[in-house]
Design a protein around this motif. Sequence first.
Motif, PDB file in Angstrom:
ATOM      1  N   MET A 107      -4.833  -0.586  -1.570  1.00 10.86           N
ATOM      2  CA  MET A 107      -3.384  -0.675  -1.650  1.00 10.86           C
ATOM      3  C   MET A 107      -2.777   0.633  -2.146  1.00 10.86           C
ATOM      4  O   MET A 107      -1.716   1.053  -1.683  1.00 10.86           O
ATOM      5  CB  MET A 107      -2.988  -1.826  -2.582  1.00 10.86           C
ATOM      6  CG  MET A 107      -1.522  -2.213  -2.460  1.00 10.86           C
ATOM      7  SD  MET A 107      -0.862  -3.067  -3.907  1.00 10.86           S
ATOM      8  CE  MET A 107      -0.564  -1.687  -5.002  1.00 10.86           C
ATOM      9  N   LEU A 108      -3.444   1.296  -3.085  1.00  9.69           N
ATOM     10  CA  LEU A 108      -2.937   2.573  -3.588  1.00  9.69           C
ATOM     11  C   LEU A 108      -2.932   3.627  -2.493  1.00  9.69           C
ATOM     12  O   LEU A 108      -1.991   4.428  -2.392  1.00  9.69           O
ATOM     13  CB  LEU A 108      -3.780   3.036  -4.782  1.00  9.69           C
ATOM     14  CG  LEU A 108      -3.661   2.187  -6.057  1.00  9.69           C
ATOM     15  CD1 LEU A 108      -4.611   2.686  -7.128  1.00  9.69           C
ATOM     16  CD2 LEU A 108      -2.221   2.197  -6.572  1.00  9.69           C
ATOM     17  N   PHE A 109      -3.964   3.653  -1.658  1.00 13.77           N
ATOM     18  CA  PHE A 109      -3.986   4.568  -0.526  1.00 13.77           C
ATOM     19  C   PHE A 109      -2.846   4.243   0.437  1.00 13.77           C
ATOM     20  O   PHE A 109      -2.139   5.144   0.913  1.00 13.77           O
ATOM     21  CB  PHE A 109      -5.332   4.485   0.209  1.00 13.77           C
ATOM     22  CG  PHE A 109      -6.375   5.427  -0.307  1.00 13.77           C
ATOM     23  CD1 PHE A 109      -6.631   6.622   0.332  1.00 13.77           C
ATOM     24  CD2 PHE A 109      -7.112   5.113  -1.440  1.00 13.77           C
ATOM     25  CE1 PHE A 109      -7.597   7.490  -0.136  1.00 13.77           C
ATOM     26  CE2 PHE A 109      -8.072   5.977  -1.930  1.00 13.77           C
ATOM     27  CZ  PHE A 109      -8.325   7.175  -1.279  1.00 13.77           C
ATOM     28  N   ALA A 110      -2.685   2.954   0.739  1.00 13.46           N
ATOM     29  CA  ALA A 110      -1.608   2.544   1.643  1.00 13.46           C
ATOM     30  C   ALA A 110      -0.250   2.904   1.071  1.00 13.46           C
ATOM     31  O   ALA A 110       0.651   3.360   1.784  1.00 13.46           O
ATOM     32  CB  ALA A 110      -1.695   1.037   1.911  1.00 13.46           C
ATOM     33  N   LEU A 111      -0.083   2.710  -0.229  1.00 14.74           N
ATOM     34  CA  LEU A 111       1.177   3.044  -0.898  1.00 14.74           C
ATOM     35  C   LEU A 111       1.480   4.532  -0.769  1.00 14.74           C
ATOM     36  O   LEU A 111       2.599   4.927  -0.423  1.00 14.74           O
ATOM     37  CB  LEU A 111       1.080   2.633  -2.372  1.00 14.74           C
ATOM     38  CG  LEU A 111       2.337   2.691  -3.254  1.00 14.74           C
ATOM     39  CD1 LEU A 111       2.149   1.760  -4.444  1.00 14.74           C
ATOM     40  CD2 LEU A 111       2.621   4.097  -3.761  1.00 14.74           C
ATOM     41  N   ALA A 112       0.475   5.374  -1.051  1.00 11.66           N
ATOM     42  CA  ALA A 112       0.679   6.825  -0.996  1.00 11.66           C
ATOM     43  C   ALA A 112       1.048   7.276   0.416  1.00 11.66           C
ATOM     44  O   ALA A 112       1.974   8.082   0.613  1.00 11.66           O
ATOM     45  CB  ALA A 112      -0.577   7.548  -1.485  1.00 11.66           C
ATOM     46  N   PHE A 113       0.347   6.769   1.425  1.00 10.18           N
ATOM     47  CA  PHE A 113       0.618   7.165   2.811  1.00 10.18           C
ATOM     48  C   PHE A 113       1.994   6.667   3.251  1.00 10.18           C
ATOM     49  O   PHE A 113       2.731   7.377   3.936  1.00 10.18           O
ATOM     50  CB  PHE A 113      -0.481   6.623   3.732  1.00 10.18           C
ATOM     51  CG  PHE A 113      -1.681   7.507   3.838  1.00 10.18           C
ATOM     52  CD1 PHE A 113      -1.946   8.215   4.986  1.00 10.18           C
ATOM     53  CD2 PHE A 113      -2.564   7.626   2.777  1.00 10.18           C
ATOM     54  CE1 PHE A 113      -3.060   9.040   5.094  1.00 10.18           C
ATOM     55  CE2 PHE A 113      -3.679   8.441   2.849  1.00 10.18           C
ATOM     56  CZ  PHE A 113      -3.934   9.150   4.015  1.00 10.18           C
ATOM     57  N   CYS A 114       2.335   5.421   2.880  1.00  8.14           N
ATOM     58  CA  CYS A 114       3.631   4.871   3.264  1.00  8.14           C
ATOM     59  C   CYS A 114       4.770   5.639   2.608  1.00  8.14           C
ATOM     60  O   CYS A 114       5.778   5.935   3.255  1.00  8.14           O
ATOM     61  CB  CYS A 114       3.691   3.390   2.876  1.00  8.14           C
ATOM     62  SG  CYS A 114       5.227   2.561   3.334  1.00  8.14           S
TER      63      CYS A 114
END
Length: 315
Positions: A107-114
């Motif tokens: 989720m942290l990776f997804a958050l950063a990319f988003c």
Amino acid sequence: MLPSIRGLLLFFVTLCFTSVLIGANHLSWAQLQSSDDILLTLTASRLPRLIALVLTGVGLSVCGVILQHIVRNKFVEPATSGGLDAAKLGILVALTTVPTTGNLGRMLFALAFCFAASLIFVAIVRRIQFKNTVLVPVIGLMYGGVLSAIAEFYAYRNNILQSMQGWLLGDFSKIVQGNYEIIYLILPIVVVTYLYAHRFTVLGMGEGMATSLGLNYPATVALGLMLVAVTVAATVITVGAIPFVGLVIPNLVAMYYGDNLGRTLPVVALGGASLLLACDILGRLLIHPFEVPIGLTAGGVGGVLFLMLIFWRNR
């Protein structure tokens, strides 16, 4: 409370009861009182699914409102601004670079990319002053298409393309007690959005007007994009990608109640939850006892409503 809001609330409650009772095995109130197995099904599967549906619908509709005020365009939401596709790419990168990480790490990776993709999209819109409002979501869809192509190529190179297409399609059938709780992150997001509703309303007046009214424009935009990124990351990790909810509901609410978020945000949240519940119930009934993933039903219903909104805005 306005009569139409009372009607929407009654519709929402009806959908909640219907969602709990239908499924591969339809339930009845008599069964709930007489069988421990049925009660276990209710508490371990049906209620978690209902909670996930409601929170996802609320979160996505609130995301749409925030993005529309930041970009000052009614046709923008995570699916038409590259946010969902960026979150997919972030999850894929997490799976290949740190495969042992759990849902929180992904989720942290997804958050950063988003968040990064949203910043780029806002910069593009600010740099190119579109006179036709329809061109903004078109650019967003093209931008999202590029990110989606990168994600699919990345998945293909790492031999996870087929599995990616399966688990990133919006689907609530896998929601059971113990693997959905990360979706509760949407609750504080909604609270913060409501507390900052006036500022987001001022944000929709444009940078010049907002600055003259004493608003810290860059900080408010960054806060709004972070709220959107957290919500999108939590929903994609939990249930996959669900398009158009954040586009249709804010537009329908704005048509009847205006753009003052302090007054309309509860209606937007209730409408988003109701739309997602209705799409999920439809998907469970179409080919019963099997079900159509909500990513397909919400995409189909939302896509039709999206086209109708475009025609209505440009008639």
